[in-house]
Design a protein around this motif. Sequence first.
Motif, short mmCIF file in Angstrom:
data_model
loop_
_atom_site.label_atom_id
_atom_site.label_comp_id
_atom_site.label_asym_id
_atom_site.label_seq_id
_atom_site.Cartn_x
_atom_site.Cartn_y
_atom_site.Cartn_z
N SER A 1 -6.42 -0.22 8.48
CA SER A 1 -7.16 0.24 7.29
C SER A 1 -6.81 -0.58 6.07
CB SER A 1 -6.89 1.72 7.03
OG SER A 1 -5.52 1.97 6.80
N ALA A 2 -5.52 -0.90 5.89
CA ALA A 2 -5.11 -1.71 4.74
C ALA A 2 -5.74 -3.09 4.80
CB ALA A 2 -3.58 -1.82 4.70
N HIS A 3 -5.73 -3.70 5.99
CA HIS A 3 -6.29 -5.04 6.15
C HIS A 3 -7.79 -5.04 5.88
CE1 HIS A 3 -7.61 -8.70 8.33
NE2 HIS A 3 -6.45 -9.17 7.90
N MET A 4 -8.51 -4.07 6.43
CA MET A 4 -9.96 -4.04 6.26
C MET A 4 -10.36 -3.78 4.82
SD MET A 4 -11.48 -2.19 9.67
CE MET A 4 -13.16 -2.57 9.13
N ILE A 5 -9.63 -2.89 4.16
CA ILE A 5 -9.98 -2.58 2.77
C ILE A 5 -9.69 -3.78 1.88
CG2 ILE A 5 -9.42 -1.13 0.78
CD1 ILE A 5 -8.89 1.15 2.77
N MET A 6 -8.58 -4.47 2.11
CA MET A 6 -8.28 -5.66 1.31
C MET A 6 -9.32 -6.76 1.55
SD MET A 6 -5.76 -5.21 -0.73
CE MET A 6 -6.51 -3.59 -0.94
N GLN A 7 -9.77 -6.91 2.78
CA GLN A 7 -10.84 -7.86 3.05
C GLN A 7 -12.10 -7.47 2.30
OE1 GLN A 7 -10.98 -7.97 7.43
NE2 GLN A 7 -10.31 -10.11 7.32
N LYS A 8 -12.34 -6.19 2.23
CA LYS A 8 -13.52 -5.70 1.51
C LYS A 8 -13.40 -6.02 0.03
CE LYS A 8 -17.27 -2.94 1.72
NZ LYS A 8 -18.37 -3.07 2.70
N VAL A 9 -12.22 -5.81 -0.52
CA VAL A 9 -12.00 -6.03 -1.95
C VAL A 9 -12.17 -7.50 -2.32
CG1 VAL A 9 -10.25 -5.99 -3.78
CG2 VAL A 9 -10.52 -4.02 -2.26
N PHE A 10 -11.63 -8.39 -1.49
CA PHE A 10 -11.64 -9.80 -1.85
C PHE A 10 -12.79 -10.58 -1.21
CE2 PHE A 10 -7.30 -8.51 -2.69
CZ PHE A 10 -7.10 -9.05 -3.96
N GLY A 11 -13.68 -9.87 -0.52
CA GLY A 11 -14.80 -10.58 0.07
C GLY A 11 -16.14 -9.94 -0.17
N SER A 12 -16.21 -8.99 -1.11
CA SER A 12 -17.47 -8.27 -1.32
C SER A 12 -17.94 -8.27 -2.76
CB SER A 12 -17.33 -6.82 -0.82
OG SER A 12 -17.01 -6.78 0.53
N VAL B 1 0.88 -1.17 0.00
CA VAL B 1 0.00 0.00 0.00
C VAL B 1 0.91 1.22 0.00
CG1 VAL B 1 -1.83 1.26 1.17
CG2 VAL B 1 -1.83 -1.24 1.20
N GLN B 2 1.02 1.85 -1.16
CA GLN B 2 1.93 2.99 -1.31
C GLN B 2 1.26 4.29 -0.89
OE1 GLN B 2 4.46 3.18 -4.83
NE2 GLN B 2 3.54 1.27 -5.59
N SER B 3 2.07 5.27 -0.51
CA SER B 3 1.57 6.58 -0.10
C SER B 3 1.93 7.63 -1.14
CB SER B 3 2.16 6.98 1.25
OG SER B 3 1.82 8.31 1.56
N ASN B 4 0.92 8.21 -1.79
CA ASN B 4 1.16 9.29 -2.75
C ASN B 4 1.73 10.53 -2.08
OD1 ASN B 4 -1.87 8.13 -3.93
ND2 ASN B 4 -0.03 7.98 -5.20
N ALA B 5 1.54 10.65 -0.77
CA ALA B 5 2.01 11.84 -0.06
C ALA B 5 3.52 11.87 0.07
CB ALA B 5 1.37 11.92 1.33
N GLU B 6 4.16 10.72 -0.04
CA GLU B 6 5.62 10.65 -0.03
C GLU B 6 6.03 9.94 -1.31
OE1 GLU B 6 9.24 9.39 3.05
OE2 GLU B 6 7.13 9.12 3.61
N ALA B 7 6.09 10.70 -2.39
CA ALA B 7 6.18 10.14 -3.74
C ALA B 7 7.49 9.41 -3.98
CB ALA B 7 6.02 11.24 -4.78
N GLN B 8 7.39 8.32 -4.69
CA GLN B 8 8.53 7.64 -5.28
C GLN B 8 8.15 7.26 -6.70
OE1 GLN B 8 9.88 4.52 -2.65
NE2 GLN B 8 10.82 5.97 -1.25
N ALA B 9 9.16 6.95 -7.50
CA ALA B 9 8.97 6.83 -8.95
C ALA B 9 7.77 5.97 -9.33
CB ALA B 9 10.24 6.29 -9.60
N ALA B 10 7.60 4.83 -8.67
CA ALA B 10 6.50 3.92 -9.02
C ALA B 10 5.20 4.30 -8.33
CB ALA B 10 6.87 2.48 -8.67
N GLY B 11 5.24 5.25 -7.39
CA GLY B 11 4.02 5.66 -6.69
C GLY B 11 4.33 6.40 -5.42
N GLY B 12 4.77 5.65 -4.38
CA GLY B 12 5.09 6.28 -3.11
C GLY B 12 5.70 5.27 -2.16
N VAL B 13 6.11 5.74 -0.99
CA VAL B 13 6.68 4.85 0.02
C VAL B 13 5.63 3.83 0.44
CG1 VAL B 13 7.50 4.75 2.41
CG2 VAL B 13 8.33 6.54 0.87
N PRO B 14 5.98 2.54 0.48
CA PRO B 14 5.02 1.54 0.97
C PRO B 14 4.84 1.69 2.48
CG PRO B 14 6.74 0.54 -0.40
CD PRO B 14 7.19 1.93 -0.06
N GLY B 15 3.71 2.24 2.90
CA GLY B 15 3.47 2.45 4.32
C GLY B 15 3.05 1.19 5.03
N SER B 16 2.36 0.30 4.34
CA SER B 16 1.92 -0.98 4.90
C SER B 16 2.13 -2.07 3.87
CB SER B 16 0.44 -0.93 5.29
OG SER B 16 0.20 0.01 6.30
#
Length: 631
Positions: free
Chosen positions: A384-395, A228-243
């Motif tokens: 938040s990352a865990h809950m959203i991924m559960q939502k994506v793969f279980g809804s 889960v990358q963070s656009n607020a701390e940009a890196q070339a492919a997207g951002g720092v992986p916060g989680s």
Amino acid sequence: MANHADNTQVKSQTRGSTGKKVAIVVAAILGVIVVYCALLVGSVLQAKKHLTQAVSIVQSANIGSDMTSGLTALTGKTAQLQQETKAARSQTDGIVWRIGTVIPYFGDDLSAARTAVTALDTVSNDVIPTVFDSLTSLQNNSAAGNTLDIKSLSSAANAIVKANAAVQTQSKALENAPTPHIGKVRDALSTGKTLFAKLADQSDQISKVVSMFSQLTNGGEGKYLILVQSNAEAQAAGGVPGSVGSLEVKDGKIVVGEFHSDSEFQLVGNVKGTKQIEDLYAISQFGVNYGGDIRISTVSPNFPIAAKYAAGVWKQQSFGANDTIKGVMSLDPYALQSMLGVLGGVTLSNGVQLDGSNTAHYLSNTVYRDIPDQNQQDAFFKESAHMIMQKVFGSFDANNMLSLIKTMSVLGQQRHLYNVSFADSGKSGWNGELSDDPKQPETGLFVNEMGWTKMDWYAKRNAVVVKTKTNKDGTATWHVKYTIANSMKPEEVQSTPAYITSTFPTSFFEDLISHGNMSDEEKTFANTMVGKAQPGVLWHIYVIEPPAGGSVSGIKVSNNSASQVKEGEQFRSIKSDGREYYTNVGVFIDPGCTATVEYDVTTAAGAADLVFDQTPVPYEPQITYEDDTKQ
């Protein structure tokens, strides 16, 4: 004398007889031609009639612009569409039409029309029913268990991938069809190519979505990493992986594993085969060996390399040491927000609700204001990352399946979503691999944030790409102008949490530099750069990607910031992992200020129009294309 007269009479009669025979043959040939022309005209009129009806059906469903909605709109019309394309094809495949394709001049018109009819007939019979039936089956099976049905998923993916291959074959055949001489035919073919190109793109996007999910279940035991990358701390492919977490298949279901914040990762030794990560990180350019760090895994714009690096770091952690990593998927807050917009929101344990309107802003900015404690922030990001991924793969259900596919297609094209499967050598859809096709040139300008800030939420980026010249050797010249504005106002810096404006450990890096392998002059320069990392200042290094088979020249930077260090803004060429890049070590942009990078691009002879690529932005990309050669 009598004999001479008789001979003359005989010759006259012979000539007369021969003339009559020639006349008869000519008349017969003309008759055949007239009959053939009548048959051909009749065949053309019939083909046109049925083709017009077929195109009208396709256009009414808007399938070229939105295949997911178009498939539903075609319900009840598929049989009629197939009837029309079959009738048209019976004409163009007939002997009358085949003979016509070899006629000089007009043959190209008939060949082009025949190609168009074949393409549309293939789609109506071999593609649309297959894709529609596969998606419907997947919807029904998913709805039944409120989770992804693995068997149905794999079956649907295989069928859709096969159907997509047929679409791409026909699209290529249509693109390579001879240019018609008749204006109306030429215009009609041009319209058909445009429509079919859109259809082919839509088909390809659907194929990539179902393939991505299917890949999670293929290749035996093992896990997929989720960054889960963070656009607020940009890196070339997207951002720092916060989680970072994982997915795996257990008992026929996709299970979301525990997520870990970046602070839980230990620094490890260098990850083999990913030298580009070190090459493109500014501290390494100062001669400091930074080692393996999950936070810098995305500094390469070539995401398969980033995926390999992230997997290498994960496997050296206590919680990942025994894992077999099958691939890496990555999403940023904008992607999470877009997917929640389809699936519905989530409510976290602290009462915060994330949905399709606020997720990107909250995860990139608001959370640092609401939760000042870093440990609590880390816990929030993990949950938040865990809950959203559960939502994506279980809804998944019948109401959101097609909408989710449509949403994910856009996310993949804009680099908000990546998917790399190591089982297929990283050739998955949306794997973020840079183009190596000289005929389809792209140039990219990618951002690596170096100030340890969350200031990239305030960075507003836009690009203008102008075709300036078509050269005699078939190459083309383009000019790229990329502007980055720091939208934070100077007076906002003091009232904004320090975790947003700067947490850069100056003394830590000064100590690293003092032990670095560099000259005294280089150390002075490095310390100057580090000293400019002040609160509210964007510290960017830029990575420019030249097009395959082409070149980049004339790079220049303009900057109205007081903090700028001109020496750090200068670009140099580097070669890493078989590619050439241009990069620098520091463009500083003060609050309220703007920096612009400009350069020229030459594309290979015969190449298509240049495409611009960039680090994803948490808003609609601002890219403008212009063509000065047509003025």
